[in-house]
Design a protein around this motif. Structure first.
Motif, short mmCIF file in Angstrom:
data_model
loop_
_atom_site.label_atom_id
_atom_site.label_comp_id
_atom_site.label_asym_id
_atom_site.label_seq_id
_atom_site.Cartn_x
_atom_site.Cartn_y
_atom_site.Cartn_z
N TYR A 257 0.81 -1.21 0.00
CA TYR A 257 0.00 0.00 0.00
C TYR A 257 0.85 1.27 0.00
O TYR A 257 0.35 2.36 0.23
CB TYR A 257 -0.90 0.03 1.24
N VAL A 258 2.16 1.12 -0.24
CA VAL A 258 3.09 2.25 -0.14
C VAL A 258 3.56 2.65 -1.53
O VAL A 258 3.77 1.81 -2.40
CB VAL A 258 4.31 1.87 0.74
N HIS A 259 3.77 3.95 -1.74
CA HIS A 259 4.23 4.46 -3.02
C HIS A 259 5.58 3.86 -3.38
O HIS A 259 6.41 3.57 -2.50
CB HIS A 259 4.33 5.98 -2.95
N LYS A 260 5.85 3.71 -4.67
CA LYS A 260 7.05 3.01 -5.11
C LYS A 260 8.35 3.73 -4.77
O LYS A 260 9.41 3.11 -4.73
CB LYS A 260 6.99 2.77 -6.62
N HIS A 261 8.30 5.04 -4.50
CA HIS A 261 9.52 5.77 -4.18
C HIS A 261 9.84 5.78 -2.69
O HIS A 261 10.78 6.44 -2.26
CB HIS A 261 9.41 7.22 -4.68
N THR A 262 9.09 5.05 -1.90
CA THR A 262 9.29 5.04 -0.45
C THR A 262 10.60 4.35 -0.07
O THR A 262 10.96 3.32 -0.64
CB THR A 262 8.11 4.33 0.24
N ASP A 263 11.30 4.92 0.89
CA ASP A 263 12.53 4.32 1.42
C ASP A 263 12.14 3.17 2.35
O ASP A 263 11.90 3.38 3.54
CB ASP A 263 13.33 5.39 2.17
N MET A 264 12.10 1.96 1.83
CA MET A 264 11.64 0.82 2.61
C MET A 264 12.64 0.38 3.68
O MET A 264 12.26 0.11 4.82
CB MET A 264 11.29 -0.36 1.68
N PRO A 265 13.96 0.30 3.39
CA PRO A 265 14.90 -0.07 4.47
C PRO A 265 14.89 0.93 5.61
O PRO A 265 14.92 0.54 6.79
CB PRO A 265 16.25 -0.09 3.74
N GLY A 266 14.85 2.23 5.28
CA GLY A 266 14.80 3.23 6.34
C GLY A 266 13.56 3.09 7.18
O GLY A 266 13.59 3.18 8.42
N SER A 267 12.42 2.81 6.52
CA SER A 267 11.17 2.60 7.25
C SER A 267 11.25 1.37 8.14
O SER A 267 10.77 1.37 9.28
CB SER A 267 10.01 2.44 6.25
#
Length: 518
Positions: A257-267
């Motif tokens: 449900y997250v936008h493709k440019h989201t920083d996933m490792p940081g999150s």
């Protein structure tokens, strides 16, 4: 409709729902991770496995298994933009059953987790008047739950549980009908700050109770010899998986449900360390209160230290009865259980709703009703009766031990050694992030984490094979224990055989590490 990657993603988000921002996603992920286990399980696990020394295996488990597997869930859901079954199916059709296995686990968890929520709701009210009187244990098991004298299955309703359980399911239905952002996202953004404030006040109040220092000494005094015990390390790995909401589809679903440019490792790092920080906070608050109880009772802390329902509904009411401003402590404690439990329950149910929507092309409303109503009925039938506690205890033990951990191990081995997709996932996670998810992550996910979890599973299986869990009758363990754990595996296989309402969904575009359509 735009055929650019951005246009396709926007159309998919409008159809499935999406979090409005990275911050909302992080709040929702923290809300899922921070649950009842943080408050009533971690403090005792730490105390029982080396005290202060347990911090070492706990941090090792967090860094070598918890966060790496969290990244794996994020990569799968964020790249393939679907529920757990759809994400696995888009990766490779033959792995869809792993996603449905996770859905089955979430279904099982939801039906009994709601019952604990109902207890916490009632006890929040009880705290104002200390309704349990001088015998919290007798009140909880007798007057409140009306538990049968011997383990078995009894259909006699307990109205004091049934009514709040109905209210819990009504609240869950309302939130789930509102959707991803207006329901799950908004609930998390509101509830997580409330939880932190309420529990923070509770911890501060507990620290000023007489005997609090003794409780903290008991918790944090290190037993360095425990570090040579394999069961202590197994407990650390088990606790990390139980508390981070990884391995059973939640983080796969949420990351879709997250936008493709989201920083996933940081999150992921924010979520992982926020969860562990709350567990430490819970340990301080709980053991400060237990230290007071020990001093008031004239006994050692180890005689009052416990976990699970015994801590929440027996030990804490006893503390509330004796402590200055006990009603305040009680309301804050049980309100924290309600809030933490609610955000976790929402995430568990969303795994099932999202999977049903994807597979059968249902509307949000239709899928929510189709999933939530049967869950509520099963929950009310089994857990608002005089045998509810027995069934809940067995189901919780076996689903956690032999459901979540087993599918986690198999998923890691299939993705890393069977499909060899870790390099692709590394590139996807690293794109747009300041954290390079490289060879170190692939080694942890493919070797270190599986070895740790296999150790946990082996020890758990040995214990249950050697001594029947809880002294329950064999038939109850067979039906609600081994039977339930086996049922989710069979369900996963059968659900994967059903045809997709829209077969084209399996080949829908995803975005590679450069954001291009593929």
């Amino acid at each position: 409709m735009s055929t650019t990657p951005e246009g396709v993603q926007e159309a998919a988000a409008a159809k499935r729902g999406a979090f409005s921002s990275r911050q909302v996603f992080i709040f929702a992920a923290i809300g899922s991770a921070v649950g009842l286990g943080n408050i009533w399980r971690f403090p005792y696990v730490a105390y029982d496995n080396g005290g202060g020394a347990f911090v070492i295996p706990y941090i090792v488990a967090l860094l070598t298994a918890g966060i790496p597997f969290l990244f794996l869930d994020y990569a799968l859901g964020h790249r393939y933009r679907g529920s757990a079954p759809l994400s696995f199916a888009r990766l490779r059709r033959g792995t869809e059953g792993l996603g449905w296995w996770q859905v089955g686990i979430c279904f099982m968890i939801a039906v009994y987790y709601a019952a604990v929520m109902a207890w916490a709701v009632r006890y929040t009210i009880f705290s104002f008047t200390k309704a349990w009187g001088d015998d919290p244990e007798g009140f909880f098991f007798g007057k409140f739950l009306q538990v049968g004298a011997t383990p078995g299955v009894d259909a006699t309703p307990v109205w004091g549980v049934l009514i709040p359980l109905l209210l819990v399911w009504a609240a869950i239905l309302a939130v789930m009908l509102l959707g991803v952002q207006k329901g799950i996202g908004a609930t998390s953004v509101i509830f997580i700050p409330i939880l932190v404030v309420a529990f923070g006040i509770l911890v501060v109040r507990s620290l000023f109770l007489p005997g609090a220092a003794e409780g903290l000494n008991a918790l944090f005094t290190p037993d360095w010899g425990a570090l040579t015990d394999a069961t202590v390390w197994a407990a650390a790995y088990g606790q990390i998986f139980f508390s981070l909401s990884i391995g059973f589809g939640i983080m796969i679903t949420y990351s879709s449900y997250v936008h493709k440019h989201t920083d996933m490792p940081g999150s992921g790092l924010v979520v992982g360390f926020a969860n562990s920080s709350f567990e430490l906070l819970a340990g301080i608050g709980v053991f400060a209160a237990l230290g007071f109880m020990a001093q008031a009772s004239g006994v050692a802390v180890n005689e009052v230290a416990t976990s699970g329902v015994g801590l929440a509904f027996v030990a804490f009411p006893a503390i509330i009865s004796e402590a200055p401003a006990g009603a305040l402590i009680g309301v804050l404690f049980f309100l924290s259980l309600v809030v933490a439990g609610f955000t976790s329950l929402v995430s568990v149910i969303e795994v099932v709703i999202s999977a049903v929507r994807d597979k059968f092309e249902m509307t949000r409303t239709g899928a929510t009703v189709a999933v939530t109503v049967p869950m509520a009925v099963i929950s009310l039938v089994f857990f608002s009766t005089t045998s509810g506690l027995y069934v809940l205890d067995i189901l919780d033990h076996f689903i956690n031990q032999f459901g979540i951990l087993l599918v986690a191990v198999i998923s890691m081995l299939v993705l890393s050694w069977g499909l060899r997709v870790l390099p692709t996932f590394s590139a996807h996670l690293s794109d747009g992030s300041s954290i390079v998810v490289g060879a170190w992550w692939r080694i942890l996910v493919s070797i270190v984490a599986p070895i740790g979890l296999i150790l946990v599973l082996g020890l758990a299986f040995w214990e249950d094979a050697k001594t029947p869990y809880g002294g329950y009758p064999g038939w109850m363990l067979a039906v609600f224990g081994w039977g339930a754990a086996g049922a989710v595996v069979v369900f996963g296989f059968l659900a994967a055989q059903a045809k997709w309402r829209d077969p084209e969904a399996l080949s829908q575009v995803h975005f590679n590490e450069k954001g291009a359509q593929s």
